[in-house]
Enzyme design. Structure first.
Site, PDB file in Angstrom:
ATOM      1  N   GLU A  44       1.380  -5.444  -7.009  1.00 11.79           N
ATOM      2  CA  GLU A  44       2.447  -6.432  -7.124  1.00 11.79           C
ATOM      3  C   GLU A  44       1.922  -7.700  -6.446  1.00 11.79           C
ATOM      4  O   GLU A  44       1.495  -7.646  -5.299  1.00 11.79           O
ATOM      5  CB  GLU A  44       3.686  -5.907  -6.400  1.00 11.79           C
ATOM      6  N   ARG A 271      -1.383   8.247   0.533  1.00 11.51           N
ATOM      7  CA  ARG A 271      -1.780   6.899   0.858  1.00 11.51           C
ATOM      8  C   ARG A 271      -2.600   6.902   2.139  1.00 11.51           C
ATOM      9  O   ARG A 271      -2.538   7.840   2.924  1.00 11.51           O
ATOM     10  CB  ARG A 271      -0.562   5.985   0.982  1.00 11.51           C
ATOM     11  N   LYS A 281       2.719  -4.547   3.382  1.00 11.37           N
ATOM     12  CA  LYS A 281       2.583  -5.977   3.082  1.00 11.37           C
ATOM     13  C   LYS A 281       3.658  -6.777   3.789  1.00 11.37           C
ATOM     14  O   LYS A 281       3.418  -7.894   4.225  1.00 11.37           O
ATOM     15  CB  LYS A 281       2.672  -6.201   1.571  1.00 11.37           C
TER      16      LYS A 281
HETATM   17  P1  ATP Z   1       2.965  -2.176   0.541  1.00 11.73           P
HETATM   18  O1  ATP Z   1       3.694  -0.903   0.800  1.00 11.73           O
HETATM   19  O2  ATP Z   1       1.925  -2.511   1.533  1.00 11.73           O
HETATM   20  O3  ATP Z   1       3.878  -3.348   0.271  1.00 11.73           O
HETATM   21  P2  ATP Z   1       2.691  -1.577  -2.198  1.00 11.73           P
HETATM   22  O4  ATP Z   1       2.456  -0.169  -2.503  1.00 11.73           O
HETATM   23  O5  ATP Z   1       4.053  -2.085  -2.431  1.00 11.73           O
HETATM   24  O6  ATP Z   1       2.144  -1.921  -0.755  1.00 11.73           O
HETATM   25  P3  ATP Z   1       1.445  -2.568  -4.533  1.00 11.73           P
HETATM   26  O7  ATP Z   1       0.928  -3.908  -4.801  1.00 11.73           O
HETATM   27  O8  ATP Z   1       2.621  -2.090  -5.290  1.00 11.73           O
HETATM   28  O9  ATP Z   1       1.733  -2.515  -2.981  1.00 11.73           O
HETATM   29  O10 ATP Z   1       0.284  -1.493  -4.599  1.00 11.73           O
HETATM   30  C1  ATP Z   1      -0.626  -1.399  -5.664  1.00 11.73           C
HETATM   31  C2  ATP Z   1      -1.219  -0.028  -5.663  1.00 11.73           C
HETATM   32  O11 ATP Z   1      -1.864   0.246  -4.417  1.00 11.73           O
HETATM   33  C3  ATP Z   1      -0.169   1.038  -5.862  1.00 11.73           C
HETATM   34  O12 ATP Z   1      -0.627   1.933  -6.855  1.00 11.73           O
HETATM   35  C4  ATP Z   1      -0.073   1.710  -4.547  1.00 11.73           C
HETATM   36  O13 ATP Z   1       0.236   3.064  -4.699  1.00 11.73           O
HETATM   37  C5  ATP Z   1      -1.457   1.500  -3.940  1.00 11.73           C
HETATM   38  N1  ATP Z   1      -1.393   1.480  -2.495  1.00 11.73           N
HETATM   39  C6  ATP Z   1      -0.636   0.673  -1.720  1.00 11.73           C
HETATM   40  N2  ATP Z   1      -0.791   0.979  -0.423  1.00 11.73           N
HETATM   41  C7  ATP Z   1      -1.672   1.998  -0.359  1.00 11.73           C
HETATM   42  C8  ATP Z   1      -2.244   2.779   0.712  1.00 11.73           C
HETATM   43  N3  ATP Z   1      -1.938   2.557   1.980  1.00 11.73           N
HETATM   44  N4  ATP Z   1      -3.124   3.751   0.392  1.00 11.73           N
HETATM   45  C9  ATP Z   1      -3.452   3.974  -0.888  1.00 11.73           C
HETATM   46  N5  ATP Z   1      -2.956   3.291  -1.937  1.00 11.73           N
HETATM   47  C10 ATP Z   1      -2.069   2.324  -1.685  1.00 11.73           C
HETATM   48 MG    MG Z   2       4.655  -1.395  -4.657  1.00 14.07          MG
END
Ligand code: ATP
Ligand code: MG
Length: 769
Positions: A44, A271, A281
């Site tokens: 995102e 994760r 984020k």
């Molecule tokens: P955050 O929780 O930090 O806001 P998010 O998951 O909302 O992160 P996205 O941009 O939606 O952020 O993530 C893109 C991809 O990265 C998704 O498929 C998500 O599952 C993966 N991802 C995000 N954080 C992690 C993590 N800590 N470990 C592994 N994969 C991750």
């Molecule tokens: Mg997300």
């Protein structure tokens, strides 16, 4: 995990070989369910990518490469209000920097808005979706709980025609935000709350950074994601475990509209969580907005941009992703693992240089004033070279006036101190053996300079008569020194889990996570280009900041220290604390094991990681053999050399240790007999490394024999409780995780001699009485 008890430290991490995702893909290919593997990484665009995302990127792009498939970069831009093109640019840049290529497959969920809308209409036409007028609040309230079914919306049985008409008018902008939603008609009593008529579309009168004002209804994540996967022909849609409950909805939607083959499937993996950092984020954005860091690319941030600016190379991040593997259970990964990968990666890439961070002047009284010499110093030590390669070198000037590190001199050397002191001889790396003759103080009473003599016969740093000196230190010629800004970065947060610590996570920032110094460096550092890496000997790996360095004058960011020196921070003064088992100890298990190590592991019944560490140098292997000869058990000798000793030795290695195999065997016997705890064993070993001596005598002299006696422990415990009345009160008020705090304090008080199990029991008894 009991940090005190090294024996409990497992060589955790994914076993090498196939993880569950690769097994699934293998089976799919074998059964002919897919002929090609197509994955995607769906960020995102509402922040910078972090090391957790890197895990997902390495997995998705890595699978595509391994199976000869492809991986798409898809911006999941379904939320119009939070997104930004700036973030898109940084995301694409970071993925490319990590070494991955999406080719022409760069997409946006917003590219599919029209098609997603058509799928929504299809569901309504089939009677599987309806327009609902409940407010968010009402919807939430009617959804029920995990133990209680939800209540249907009054609009649930709205005729199809009516819903179609309302949905058309929603799109046309006739209703304000929140007035209506489109909901799937599934099952208000489903055990899975996600299946209780979830919203598919909501009204949002907001401009989208790509679609502009074209839309005022936006699809929800669950609706957009599965269909975007299908539109792109994704075969394996891999996400993190939080989405496990969403999978049923993912499948329901794909089952109920007409989609082409292949049909994508969702799989979840754990994760990444890292100690001493935060990884959401939202929290990272807070650090940036509250100016607690210098921006998204502050070298202390766990963002990819931050790691890059700190001097981490993409190969290190990929190796880290490889090392931690992919599993189905969430866990916390020690930051040391990442640091290990960074060191391992830079070891062969970063040429050695000398610089003094906290200078102390040295005058060689017997060295001619005008004389200058130049020493040819290799850029790499032999063990950092590929087999058979020889190192390049540079010339380093030497003169009568030098600087050494202030820490490398002690006027009254503490026990175990191996560097310069009055009357003592040490080696100036690559140069001469020198002896300190006099300490000169300034008017403020502080040490201003040292007067030393040198042994001209030791030119190049070799003792002519083979005599041993206590240590080797680095230096810089005063006349030629280049002064540079050095930024010493450390971990951003003090506690292992800043998220779980009391109060706000910002309260736990380490105020010393950045120290800026003026270093004095050997002149060759002026040739280090922005973005160049060096190892400053005995200090760490450094990186010439790409933005702040000027021609001929790099600004150095410390990427990582040389060993895990963290444990020293809170060490009691006057005594070097035992270092925590360095990540080096556990990590070789996860790397390719050499043939020799495999043989040794098999022959002696050792762990492969241990065998690998033993085989790494002849000195270690010789010490191991000598210890066995003297009666040590294989397991203890192997484990203690590989896991403990290696972390305590300096660069001279096992050959230069001031004790022999018999002494080491004696230590092993004390450990095996349970006479001392592992913690005390580390104390003993540290003293042996520092100055030799027999383990039994050290145990005797320092009172390190295991204390398991009930009365002794009880009085130790009551002392500790009396010293910490506040914590005791909080414990009794319900903060039970303070048990670990008390354990640590009591263990420390016992000098590591307390039996961990008995101590815990005594403590528990005292706390709960
Ligand atoms: P955050 O929780 O930090 O806001 P998010 O998951 O909302 O992160 P996205 O941009 O939606 O952020 O993530 C893109 C991809 O990265 C998704 O498929 C998500 O599952 C993966 N991802 C995000 N954080 C992690 C993590 N800590 N470990 C592994 N994969 C991750
Ligand atoms: Mg997300």
């Amino acid at each position: 995990m009991g940090k005190a008890d090294l024996d409990e430290k497992s060589t955790e991490g994914a076993p090498r070989g196939r993880d569950f995702i690769r097994e699934i893909i293998d089976a799919d290919l074998q059964a002919g369910r897919h002929t090609q593997v197509v994955t995607r990484f769906p960020p995102e665009p509402n922040g910078f990518l972090h090391i957790g995302h890197a895990k997902s990127i390495c997995l998705n792009f890595g699978l595509a490469a391994e199976y000869g498939g492809r991986c798409h970069l898809r911006f999941d831009d379904t939320n119009p209000t939070k997104e930004d093109v700036l973030y898109e640019r940084s995301i694409a840049e970071d993925i490319a920097w990590l070494g991955f290529d999406w080719g022409e497959h760069r997409y946006h969920a917003s590219d599919y808005f029209e098609r997603l809308h058509d799928y929504a209409v299809e569901l309504v036409e089939k009677g599987l979706a309806y327009v609902c007028s409940q407010t968010l609040e009402e919807m939430r309230e009617a959804r029920g709980t995990v133990t209680e079914a939800g209540r249907p919306s009054p609009d649930r049985d709205r005729p199809v025609e009516e819903s179609l008409d309302l949905f058309r008018r929603m799109r046309a902008g006739e209703f304000p935000d929140g007035a209506l939603t489109l909901r799937a008609k599934i099952d208000m009593a489903n055990a899975n709350m996600k299946m209780r008529d979830p919203a598919l579309y909501r009204i949002r009168h907001a401009a989208h950074h790509r679609a502009g004002d074209a839309w005022c209804i936006y699809p929800m994540y669950d609706f957009a994601h599965c269909l975007s996967d299908s539109i792109e022909g994704i075969t394996h849609s891999i996400c993190t475990l939080e989405f496990e409950n969403n999978r049923e909805l993912y499948d329901w939607i794909l089952d109920n509209v007409e989609i082409p083959l292949p049909r994508p499937h969702q799989y979840e993996f754990a994760r990444l969580n890292l100690t001493h950092t935060v990884m959401s984020k939202r929290k990272l954005l807070r650090l940036v907005e509250e100016e607690l860091v210098a921006g998204w690319d502050d070298p202390r941030m766990p963002t990819i941009a931050g790691l890059r600016r700190r001097g981490v190379r993409p190969s290190a991040i990929r190796a880290f992703a490889d090392m931690i593997g992919v599993a189905k259970a969430n866990s916390m990964v020690d930051l040391e693992k990442l640091e290990y990968c960074i060191r391992d990666d830079l070891n062969r890439a970063a040429p050695r240089r000398m610089a003094v961070l906290r200078p102390l002047k040295v005058v060689l009284t017997d060295y001619p004033e005008e004389k200058t010499e130049r020493f040819d110093c290799p850029d790499f030590p032999p063990d950092a070279l590929e087999e058979g390669a020889t190192s390049t070198s540079r010339e380093v000037p030497f003169g009568r006036e030098l600087y050494i590190e202030r820490d490398d001199f002690q006027e009254t050397p503490e026990k175990g101190y191996k560097r310069l002191a009055p009357g003592r001889e040490v080696r100036l790396r690559h140069a001469y053996l020198v002896t300190c003759q006099e300490v000169v103080r300034g008017e403020d009473g502080e040490i201003a300079e040292l007067r030393c003599t040198h042994d001209p016969a030791s030119r190049g740093g070799k003792a002519p008569d083979g005599r041993k000196v206590m240590g080797t230190i680095h230096w810089v010629s005063a006349r030629d020194a280049l002064s540079l800004e050095a930024r010493l970065y450390d971990r951003l947060f003090l506690p292992e889990r800043p998220d779980a610590a009391e109060g706000e996570f910002e309260d736990h920032l380490d105020p010393d996570s950045l120290k800026t110094l003026t270093a004095l460096a050997e002149p060759s550092l002026k040739d280090l280009p922005p973005g160049g890496h060096v190892q400053l000997e005995r200090q760490g790996y450094f990186f010439a900041d790409p933005a702040d360095s000027a021609a001929g004058r790099p600004v150095l960011n410390r990427t990582v220290t040389l060993k895990d020196s963290w444990g020293r921070k809170d060490a009691p003064a006057g005594k070097p604390a035992p270092r925590r088992p360095a990540a080096e100890a556990a990590a070789p298990a996860l790397r390719k094991v050499s043939e020799a190590a495999r043989e040794l592991a098999a022959a002696d019944g050792l762990d492969e990681a241990v065998a690998e560490a033993l085989c790494a140098t002849e000195g270690r292997l010789a010490l191991y053999r000598a210890a066995l000869e003297a009666g040590a058990s294989r397991e203890t000798a192997g484990k203690w050399i590989a896991n403990v000793l290696v972390a305590q030795m300096d660069e001279a290695g096992a050959e230069a240790l001031p004790f022999d195999g018999a002494a080491f065997a004696e230590l092993c016997a004390l450990l095996d007999a349970g006479t001392i705890t592992a913690t005390a064993g580390k104390e003993v070993l540290l003293e042996m490394v520092g100055g030799g001596g027999r383990p039994e005598a050290i145990v005797e002299a320092r009172g390190l024999a295991r204390v398991a006696d009930g009365d002794a422990l009880a009085s130790l415990v009551s002392e500790v409780l009396a010293e910490h009345p506040d914590e005791l009160e909080r414990y009794r008020a319900g903060k039970k995780n303070l048990l670990g705090f008390f354990l640590g304090m009591a263990m420390k008080k016992s000098g590591g001699a307390a039996d961990p199990g008995a101590l815990r029991a005594a403590l528990q008894e005292a706390l709960d009485s």
